[in-house]
Design a protein around this motif. Structure first.
Motif, PDB file in Angstrom:
ATOM      1  N   LYS A  19       0.829  -1.212   0.000  1.00  0.00           N
ATOM      2  CA  LYS A  19       0.000   0.000   0.000  1.00  0.00           C
ATOM      3  C   LYS A  19       0.863   1.262   0.000  1.00  0.00           C
ATOM      4  N   ASN A  20       2.022   1.156   0.648  1.00  0.00           N
ATOM      5  CA  ASN A  20       2.913   2.318   0.791  1.00  0.00           C
ATOM      6  C   ASN A  20       4.161   2.209  -0.095  1.00  0.00           C
ATOM      7  N   ARG A  21       4.081   1.429  -1.144  1.00  0.00           N
ATOM      8  CA  ARG A  21       5.262   1.105  -1.952  1.00  0.00           C
ATOM      9  C   ARG A  21       5.923   2.320  -2.578  1.00  0.00           C
ATOM     10  N   ASP A  22       5.165   3.373  -2.855  1.00  0.00           N
ATOM     11  CA  ASP A  22       5.744   4.561  -3.503  1.00  0.00           C
ATOM     12  C   ASP A  22       6.715   5.304  -2.601  1.00  0.00           C
ATOM     13  N   GLN A  23       6.676   5.013  -1.295  1.00  0.00           N
ATOM     14  CA  GLN A  23       7.549   5.719  -0.348  1.00  0.00           C
ATOM     15  C   GLN A  23       8.969   5.132  -0.312  1.00  0.00           C
ATOM     16  N   TYR A  24       9.152   3.984  -0.933  1.00  0.00           N
ATOM     17  CA  TYR A  24      10.440   3.284  -0.837  1.00  0.00           C
ATOM     18  C   TYR A  24      11.350   3.649  -2.011  1.00  0.00           C
ATOM     19  N   LYS A  25      12.628   3.835  -1.688  1.00  0.00           N
ATOM     20  CA  LYS A  25      13.652   4.053  -2.705  1.00  0.00           C
ATOM     21  C   LYS A  25      14.572   2.841  -2.759  1.00  0.00           C
ATOM     22  N   GLY A  26      15.472   2.824  -3.740  1.00  0.00           N
ATOM     23  CA  GLY A  26      16.304   1.662  -3.969  1.00  0.00           C
ATOM     24  C   GLY A  26      17.504   1.561  -3.046  1.00  0.00           C
ATOM     25  N   MET A  27      18.458   0.692  -3.464  1.00  0.00           N
ATOM     26  CA  MET A  27      19.638   0.422  -2.659  1.00  0.00           C
ATOM     27  C   MET A  27      20.885   0.490  -3.531  1.00  0.00           C
ATOM     28  N   LYS A  28      22.009   0.686  -2.866  1.00  0.00           N
ATOM     29  CA  LYS A  28      23.297   0.723  -3.539  1.00  0.00           C
ATOM     30  C   LYS A  28      24.165  -0.408  -2.997  1.00  0.00           C
ATOM     31  N   LEU A  29      24.771  -1.175  -3.894  1.00  0.00           N
ATOM     32  CA  LEU A  29      25.690  -2.240  -3.490  1.00  0.00           C
ATOM     33  C   LEU A  29      27.049  -1.629  -3.176  1.00  0.00           C
ATOM     34  N   VAL A  30      27.516  -1.788  -1.933  1.00  0.00           N
ATOM     35  CA  VAL A  30      28.776  -1.171  -1.523  1.00  0.00           C
ATOM     36  C   VAL A  30      29.872  -2.201  -1.267  1.00  0.00           C
ATOM     37  N   TYR A  31      29.503  -3.501  -1.207  1.00  0.00           N
ATOM     38  CA  TYR A  31      30.521  -4.537  -1.072  1.00  0.00           C
ATOM     39  C   TYR A  31      30.029  -5.788  -1.771  1.00  0.00           C
ATOM     40  N   GLU A  32      30.909  -6.417  -2.552  1.00  0.00           N
ATOM     41  CA  GLU A  32      30.591  -7.715  -3.144  1.00  0.00           C
ATOM     42  C   GLU A  32      31.829  -8.590  -3.165  1.00  0.00           C
ATOM     43  N   ALA A  33      31.614  -9.894  -2.989  1.00  0.00           N
ATOM     44  CA  ALA A  33      32.708 -10.862  -3.015  1.00  0.00           C
ATOM     45  C   ALA A  33      33.209 -11.047  -4.441  1.00  0.00           C
ATOM     46  N   PRO A  34      34.439 -11.539  -4.609  1.00  0.00           N
ATOM     47  CA  PRO A  34      35.013 -11.678  -5.956  1.00  0.00           C
ATOM     48  C   PRO A  34      34.300 -12.697  -6.832  1.00  0.00           C
ATOM     49  N   ILE A  35      33.670 -13.718  -6.244  1.00  0.00           N
ATOM     50  CA  ILE A  35      32.885 -14.668  -7.040  1.00  0.00           C
ATOM     51  C   ILE A  35      31.471 -14.099  -7.143  1.00  0.00           C
ATOM     52  N   THR A  36      31.169 -13.490  -8.283  1.00  0.00           N
ATOM     53  CA  THR A  36      29.935 -12.723  -8.446  1.00  0.00           C
ATOM     54  C   THR A  36      28.694 -13.556  -8.149  1.00  0.00           C
ATOM     55  N   SER A  37      28.678 -14.806  -8.584  1.00  0.00           N
ATOM     56  CA  SER A  37      27.486 -15.634  -8.426  1.00  0.00           C
ATOM     57  C   SER A  37      27.214 -16.018  -6.979  1.00  0.00           C
ATOM     58  N   LEU A  38      28.143 -15.732  -6.079  1.00  0.00           N
ATOM     59  CA  LEU A  38      27.939 -16.026  -4.655  1.00  0.00           C
ATOM     60  C   LEU A  38      27.938 -14.750  -3.802  1.00  0.00           C
ATOM     61  N   ARG A  39      27.850 -13.590  -4.435  1.00  0.00           N
ATOM     62  CA  ARG A  39      28.039 -12.340  -3.699  1.00  0.00           C
ATOM     63  C   ARG A  39      26.912 -12.036  -2.731  1.00  0.00           C
ATOM     64  N   HIS A  40      25.709 -12.560  -2.979  1.00  0.00           N
ATOM     65  CA  HIS A  40      24.558 -12.190  -2.146  1.00  0.00           C
ATOM     66  C   HIS A  40      24.689 -12.656  -0.702  1.00  0.00           C
ATOM     67  N   PHE A  41      25.502 -13.686  -0.468  1.00  0.00           N
ATOM     68  CA  PHE A  41      25.650 -14.190   0.893  1.00  0.00           C
ATOM     69  C   PHE A  41      26.349 -13.184   1.815  1.00  0.00           C
ATOM     70  N   THR A  42      27.270 -12.414   1.265  1.00  0.00           N
ATOM     71  CA  THR A  42      28.078 -11.517   2.096  1.00  0.00           C
ATOM     72  C   THR A  42      28.018 -10.062   1.661  1.00  0.00           C
ATOM     73  N   ALA A  43      27.158  -9.758   0.711  1.00  0.00           N
ATOM     74  CA  ALA A  43      27.090  -8.387   0.148  1.00  0.00           C
ATOM     75  C   ALA A  43      26.755  -7.348   1.212  1.00  0.00           C
ATOM     76  N   GLY A  44      27.180  -6.130   0.953  1.00  0.00           N
ATOM     77  CA  GLY A  44      26.833  -4.996   1.807  1.00  0.00           C
ATOM     78  C   GLY A  44      26.102  -3.943   1.002  1.00  0.00           C
ATOM     79  N   PHE A  45      25.078  -3.310   1.590  1.00  0.00           N
ATOM     80  CA  PHE A  45      24.258  -2.324   0.894  1.00  0.00           C
ATOM     81  C   PHE A  45      24.134  -1.041   1.707  1.00  0.00           C
ATOM     82  N   GLU A  46      23.718  -0.009   0.998  1.00  0.00           N
ATOM     83  CA  GLU A  46      23.272   1.234   1.628  1.00  0.00           C
ATOM     84  C   GLU A  46      21.927   1.606   1.041  1.00  0.00           C
ATOM     85  N   LEU A  47      21.089   2.243   1.851  1.00  0.00           N
ATOM     86  CA  LEU A  47      19.814   2.736   1.352  1.00  0.00           C
ATOM     87  C   LEU A  47      20.053   4.035   0.585  1.00  0.00           C
ATOM     88  N   LEU A  48      19.380   4.180  -0.545  1.00  0.00           N
ATOM     89  CA  LEU A  48      19.484   5.426  -1.310  1.00  0.00           C
ATOM     90  C   LEU A  48      18.504   6.441  -0.732  1.00  0.00           C
TER      91      LEU A  48
END
Length: 461
Positions: free
Chosen positions: A432-461
């Motif tokens: 209902k409140n979806r318009d209030q949300y903004k995206g995210m920025k990836l600030v850390y990723e592991a060298p094996i791209t296909s496994l990065r989601h396990f340890t990734a770091g983000f910031e809110l935009l």
């Protein structure tokens, strides 16, 4: 008179879960780099991060635990497991491993080749990670209907596109295709099943060109149930009759037993090829332990032997599949866009349709994961731009996946439909409140791209 059916079990032991405040959850998210993999489990109210290793074991499994034989070699518990596996898979050679990733690693070492293609419906992250390390080329050939999250029309959205597969073989040459891996059910696009007809056709085509076929079968019983319910000619067949036919079309199967094996740890490498089995045994000795325990205690082997049989019980499967459908129906009632039809092990929310104003480069599904935990203490997982995004090997430009979702994975025999209502209500309010949300920025990723989601770091935009 038609009666409603309830869970096919009684609850005799409970585990307390902790309720937390929104302010606490906001702080924990910040400390975790907005990656819920790094949130402590004790601070999660309803945990839907994964259905792997999170099942509730039965009284029969707990009883079997006490019979575990801890012998290093020739454990009687291994032979019980071997008998149970052969009953369901119909294949003679069984190598246990400590979990599915170990079986996946052995399979990749034996079947993936540097510079050669591994065809799949949609490869999941662990094989894709192994392929990346080994230099193999993993390609996804799920049917076009499998990429359409909104249409409930196709009953087997996990099917491989046989024509695309044939075109690649003819264009590149059969010697450039090292293996075909059919994941049942297909995890990436909503736990969608693969039909028996498709398994058969893929196997026949691969056989023409002498290409081995592997079934990634973590959710073999769920796939068999969908075949029984949806495919012509299978309504009167038992689940185990169906599983045996499924595996008759492949050379080898791998399994994370932490799903349809109904246990908290364990994996399987099963094959009909003696030469492949002997190579797998050597890899198991190096990485897992001796061949008759494969990194597991005897009690784990006993519990798995029982759990495999329980996972194929039709009453249990009816409850299991219908709980996912219940949650899916509740979400649709609240207007929440999901992958339709609902699959076996969870419900997948379409991140792009949920947040149409957030581009994939700003990780809409990850934003939804964060919002769901922040608002309700429910932990889900992103299956989208972070988990399955990649980079062009030449230009380095990002390549975004066709499907962008948040997976709500359902643990087996753990949560009631009251928990499903909590999830549905929370997502309904966020929507209902979806318009209030903004995206995210990836600030850390592991060298094996296909496994990065396990340890990734983000910031809110």
């Amino acid at each position: 008179m038609k009666f409603m059916t309830a869970e096919p079990f009684r609850i005799k032991m409970v585990e307390r879960v902790k309720k937390t405040t929104k302010q606490e959850r906001q702080q924990w998210l910040k400390e975790a780099g907005f990656n819920v993999f790094k949130i402590k489990a004790e601070n999660v109210y309803i945990d839907c991060l994964t259905d792997s290793g999170t099942s509730a074991m039965s009284s029969e499994q707990w009883s079997a635990l006490m019979l575990g034989d801890e012998s290093y070699a020739g454990s009687k518990s291994f032979y019980k497991l071997q008998e149970s596996v052969e009953d369901i898979f119909g294949m003679p050679y069984v190598q246990p491993t400590h979990q599915g990733r170990a079986a996946d690693y052995i399979m990749a070492k034996l079947y993936a080749r540097e510079g050669r293609y591994a065809i799949g419906n949609m490869h999941f992250d662990t094989f894709r990670g192994n392929a990346e390390v080994l230099g193999a080329l993993a390609v996804d050939y799920v049917i076009d209907d499998g990429k359409d999250t909104a249409s409930p029309a196709h009953p087997f959205k996990g099917n491989i596109d046989v024509q695309k597969m044939k075109r690649l073989i003819e264009e590149k040459g059969s010697d450039q295709i090292s293996v075909v891996i059919i994941t049942v059910t297909c995890n990436n696009n909503g736990g969608q099943p693969v039909s028996m007809q498709n398994i058969r056709e893929v196997s026949q085509l691969a056989k023409e060109y002498n290409i081995p076929v592997v079934l990634d079968s973590a959710r073999l019983a769920e796939n068999a149930y969908f075949i029984q319910q949806r495919e012509e000619g299978y309504r009167n067949k038992s689940i185990k009759e169906i599983t045996r036919e499924m595996f008759s079309y492949c050379e080898t199967a791998t399994m994370s037993s932490k799903k349809d094996g109904m246990v908290n740890i364990g994996g399987l490498f099963v094959t009909r090829n003696k030469e492949v089995f002997e190579q797998a045994q050597q890899l198991a000795i190096v990485h897992e332990g001796f061949i008759t325990y494969g990194g597991l205690a005897g009690r784990d082997l006993e519990a798995l032997a029982v759990g495999l049989q329980e996972g194929c019980d039709e009453q249990y499967l009816e409850y299991r599949i219908n709980q996912a459908k219940y949650l899916g129906d509740r979400l649709l009632e609240n207007g929440v866009p999901i992958v339709e039809p609902t699959g076996g092990h969870g419900v997948y929310v379409d991140g792009r349709r949920f947040f149409p104003h957030i581009p994939q480069s700003e990780f809409p599904s990850q934003r939804l994961v964060v919002a769901l935990y922040e608002e309700a203490g429910v932990r889900a997982v992103e299956i989208g731009a972070c988990a399955f995004g990649s980079k062009d090997p030449v230009t380095g430009e990002p390549i975004w996946p066709d499907i962008e979702t948040m997976r709500i994975a359902l643990s087996r025999r753990v949560y009631t439909n009251s928990h499903m209502d909590v999830i549905a209500n929370a997502l309904g309010e966020i929507y209902k409140n979806r318009d209030q949300y903004k995206g995210m920025k990836l600030v850390y990723e592991a060298p094996i791209t296909s496994l990065r989601h396990f340890t990734a770091g983000f910031e809110l935009l």
